[in-house]
Enzyme design. Structure first.
Site, PDB file in Angstrom:
ATOM      1  N   ILE A 103       0.836  -1.202   0.000  1.00 60.06           N
ATOM      2  CA  ILE A 103       0.000   0.000   0.000  1.00 60.06           C
ATOM      3  C   ILE A 103       0.873   1.257   0.000  1.00 60.06           C
ATOM      4  O   ILE A 103       0.368   2.364   0.129  1.00 60.06           O
ATOM      5  CB  ILE A 103      -0.939  -0.001   1.247  1.00 60.06           C
ATOM      6  CG1 ILE A 103      -0.139  -0.140   2.553  1.00 60.06           C
ATOM      7  CG2 ILE A 103      -1.961  -1.138   1.134  1.00 60.06           C
ATOM      8  CD1 ILE A 103      -0.989  -0.052   3.822  1.00 60.06           C
ATOM      9  N   HIS A 119      -4.425  -4.339  -2.684  1.00 60.57           N
ATOM     10  CA  HIS A 119      -4.815  -4.028  -1.304  1.00 60.57           C
ATOM     11  C   HIS A 119      -4.981  -2.523  -1.086  1.00 60.57           C
ATOM     12  O   HIS A 119      -4.953  -2.057   0.051  1.00 60.57           O
ATOM     13  CB  HIS A 119      -3.801  -4.602  -0.301  1.00 60.57           C
ATOM     14  CG  HIS A 119      -3.886  -6.104  -0.189  1.00 60.57           C
ATOM     15  ND1 HIS A 119      -2.943  -6.875   0.433  1.00 60.57           N
ATOM     16  CD2 HIS A 119      -4.836  -6.979  -0.630  1.00 60.57           C
ATOM     17  CE1 HIS A 119      -3.298  -8.159   0.380  1.00 60.57           C
ATOM     18  NE2 HIS A 119      -4.437  -8.242  -0.275  1.00 60.57           N
ATOM     19  N   CYS A 152     -15.570  14.183   7.891  1.00 65.05           N
ATOM     20  CA  CYS A 152     -15.934  14.914   6.672  1.00 65.05           C
ATOM     21  C   CYS A 152     -16.918  16.026   7.051  1.00 65.05           C
ATOM     22  O   CYS A 152     -17.509  15.994   8.145  1.00 65.05           O
ATOM     23  CB  CYS A 152     -16.595  13.893   5.756  1.00 65.05           C
ATOM     24  SG  CYS A 152     -17.190  14.484   4.195  1.00 65.05           S
ATOM     25  N   CYS A 154     -19.803  16.278   6.050  1.00 66.33           N
ATOM     26  CA  CYS A 154     -21.122  15.654   6.195  1.00 66.33           C
ATOM     27  C   CYS A 154     -21.263  14.934   7.544  1.00 66.33           C
ATOM     28  O   CYS A 154     -22.320  14.402   7.863  1.00 66.33           O
ATOM     29  CB  CYS A 154     -21.392  14.677   5.050  1.00 66.33           C
ATOM     30  SG  CYS A 154     -20.554  13.097   5.244  1.00 66.33           S
TER      31      CYS A 154
HETATM   32  P1  NAD Z   1       4.664 -11.005   4.535  1.00 67.06           P
HETATM   33  O1  NAD Z   1       5.171 -10.183   5.669  1.00 67.06           O
HETATM   34  O2  NAD Z   1       3.686 -12.065   4.829  1.00 67.06           O
HETATM   35  O3  NAD Z   1       5.911 -11.700   3.813  1.00 67.06           O
HETATM   36  C1  NAD Z   1       7.033 -10.961   3.435  1.00 67.06           C
HETATM   37  C2  NAD Z   1       8.071 -11.956   2.919  1.00 67.06           C
HETATM   38  O4  NAD Z   1       9.143 -11.197   2.373  1.00 67.06           O
HETATM   39  C3  NAD Z   1       8.638 -12.875   4.001  1.00 67.06           C
HETATM   40  O5  NAD Z   1       8.557 -14.214   3.565  1.00 67.06           O
HETATM   41  C4  NAD Z   1      10.107 -12.417   4.117  1.00 67.06           C
HETATM   42  O6  NAD Z   1      10.991 -13.512   4.308  1.00 67.06           O
HETATM   43  C5  NAD Z   1      10.361 -11.778   2.787  1.00 67.06           C
HETATM   44  N1  NAD Z   1      11.319 -10.675   2.817  1.00 67.06           N
HETATM   45  C6  NAD Z   1      11.460  -9.706   3.753  1.00 67.06           C
HETATM   46  N2  NAD Z   1      12.414  -8.834   3.376  1.00 67.06           N
HETATM   47  C7  NAD Z   1      12.889  -9.299   2.180  1.00 67.06           C
HETATM   48  C8  NAD Z   1      13.895  -8.835   1.292  1.00 67.06           C
HETATM   49  N3  NAD Z   1      14.627  -7.734   1.524  1.00 67.06           N
HETATM   50  N4  NAD Z   1      14.114  -9.550   0.153  1.00 67.06           N
HETATM   51  C9  NAD Z   1      13.405 -10.678  -0.125  1.00 67.06           C
HETATM   52  N5  NAD Z   1      12.450 -11.154   0.690  1.00 67.06           N
HETATM   53  C10 NAD Z   1      12.189 -10.462   1.821  1.00 67.06           C
HETATM   54  O7  NAD Z   1       4.146 -10.017   3.423  1.00 67.06           O
HETATM   55  P2  NAD Z   1       3.049 -10.234   2.291  1.00 67.06           P
HETATM   56  O8  NAD Z   1       3.181 -11.585   1.701  1.00 67.06           O
HETATM   57  O9  NAD Z   1       3.141  -9.040   1.403  1.00 67.06           O
HETATM   58  O10 NAD Z   1       1.667 -10.182   3.073  1.00 67.06           O
HETATM   59  C11 NAD Z   1       1.439  -9.257   4.096  1.00 67.06           C
HETATM   60  C12 NAD Z   1       0.332  -8.252   3.882  1.00 67.06           C
HETATM   61  O11 NAD Z   1       0.734  -7.065   4.541  1.00 67.06           O
HETATM   62  C13 NAD Z   1       0.102  -7.822   2.478  1.00 67.06           C
HETATM   63  O12 NAD Z   1      -1.265  -7.824   2.314  1.00 67.06           O
HETATM   64  C14 NAD Z   1       0.605  -6.387   2.378  1.00 67.06           C
HETATM   65  O13 NAD Z   1      -0.374  -5.586   1.755  1.00 67.06           O
HETATM   66  C15 NAD Z   1       0.647  -5.897   3.786  1.00 67.06           C
HETATM   67  N6  NAD Z   1       1.827  -5.065   4.103  1.00 67.06           N
HETATM   68  C16 NAD Z   1       2.237  -4.119   3.220  1.00 67.06           C
HETATM   69  C17 NAD Z   1       3.342  -3.360   3.505  1.00 67.06           C
HETATM   70  C18 NAD Z   1       3.772  -2.318   2.506  1.00 67.06           C
HETATM   71  O14 NAD Z   1       2.920  -1.722   1.844  1.00 67.06           O
HETATM   72  N7  NAD Z   1       5.070  -2.074   2.351  1.00 67.06           N
HETATM   73  C19 NAD Z   1       4.064  -3.563   4.676  1.00 67.06           C
HETATM   74  C20 NAD Z   1       3.600  -4.544   5.576  1.00 67.06           C
HETATM   75  C21 NAD Z   1       2.480  -5.293   5.258  1.00 67.06           C
END
Ligand code: NAD
Length: 243
Positions: A103, A119, A152, A154
């Site tokens: 996001i 998302h 808002c 509203c």
């Molecule tokens: P997750 O946390 O479930 O998995 C992240 C994966 O990335 C892990 O398996 C980890 O080992 C791996 N990882 C971490 N750093 C890494 C790197 N530098 N290089 C390679 N791999 C790396 O995340 P997900 O599968 O995206 O699901 C979590 C949910 O949380 C999603 O829906 C997401 O929208 C949301 N989320 C988003 C953000 C963001 O927008 N940056 C941050 C946190 C969570």
């Protein structure tokens, strides 16, 4: 042949490749993911509570007060080597587009043009009553000044334009599904593939490649798994394919 060399081969042979990214592509930008041990958000709080529709509906002031510092952290982040490599690969026609669970908006900031945010995003929020949109910057400022929850004209309460636990998925998900079933290759980068229904995209792909630090539940059906840091791995791939 190394796993990275196999990934280069798959990318070269594929007529159309979709990339699916998760929170792991943004950890190198300083945004914690959910599931990494010790550094993941899950080790500090329950994201299902923080990002839940129920909390927003029942205690909107609590929702916004907890979310405000986190949303500010997301908003100050900058793209890293992985975001930039994916933008270069798109520009060179090697990948068709990026479906992201993130996001944070960092793919677009790095120059990616075809991005589906399944998302939602943190650029804005909408009134739950009349749907009027306001920029997230303005909403966070309202919260900082003590107006929590931000309201808002509203009288309705604002919500962020992200998919909360308990929300239906946005239209973008349907489109992502189409991209994946029409692709020869799905490249997953930085996702544990534990969040449904997004992880089901990995089941529908013809060929699957995964770049992630930790093993995922879909490694068994992948044509290659590159274990490593997304920034380093993807930059090396982009340097090789679009020097
Ligand atoms: P997750 O946390 O479930 O998995 C992240 C994966 O990335 C892990 O398996 C980890 O080992 C791996 N990882 C971490 N750093 C890494 C790197 N530098 N290089 C390679 N791999 C790396 O995340 P997900 O599968 O995206 O699901 C979590 C949910 O949380 C999603 O829906 C997401 O929208 C949301 N989320 C988003 C953000 C963001 O927008 N940056 C941050 C946190 C969570």
């Amino acid at each position: 042949m190394t796993d990275s060399e196999r990934l280069i081969e798959l990318l070269t042979q594929s007529q159309y490749t979709t990339v699916l990214t998760g929170a792991g592509v943004s950890t190198e930008s300083g945004i914690p993911d959910f599931r990494s041990p010790e550094t993941g958000l899950w080790s500090k709080m329950d994201p299902m509570e923080l990002f839940s529709r129920q909390v927003l509906e029942l205690t909107p002031d609590v929702f916004w007060q907890r979310a405000e510092p986190l949303f500010r952290e997301f908003a100050s982040a900058q793209p890293n080597a992985c975001h930039r490599a994916l933008a270069r690969l798109e520009q060179a026609g090697i990948i068709g587009g990026v479906v992201t669970q993130n996001i944070d908006g960092l793919h677009q900031m790095a120059g990616s043009k075809r991005v589906l945010e399944v998302h939602g995003h943190l650029r804005s929020g909408s009134c739950r009553k009349c749907c009027q949109q306001k920029s997230m910057e303005v909403l966070l400022e309202q919260v900082r000044k003590g107006e929590s929850p931000p309201r808002c004209n509203c009288g309705g309460v604002f919500r962020p334009d992200v998919v909360l636990f308990g929300d239906p998925l946005p239209e973008e998900f349907e489109q992502a599904w189409q991209w994946v079933i029409n692709s020869d290759l799905l490249l997953v980068v930085g996702s544990s593939l534990e969040v449904a229904p997004v992880c089901w995209l990995a089941e529908r792909s013809r060929q699957l490649a995964i770049v992630n630090m930790a093993p995922t539940g879909y490694d068994y059906r992948a044509d290659t798994v590159v274990q490593g840091q997304a920034g380093e791995v993807m930059q090396a791939i982009a340097d090789h394919l679009c020097p």
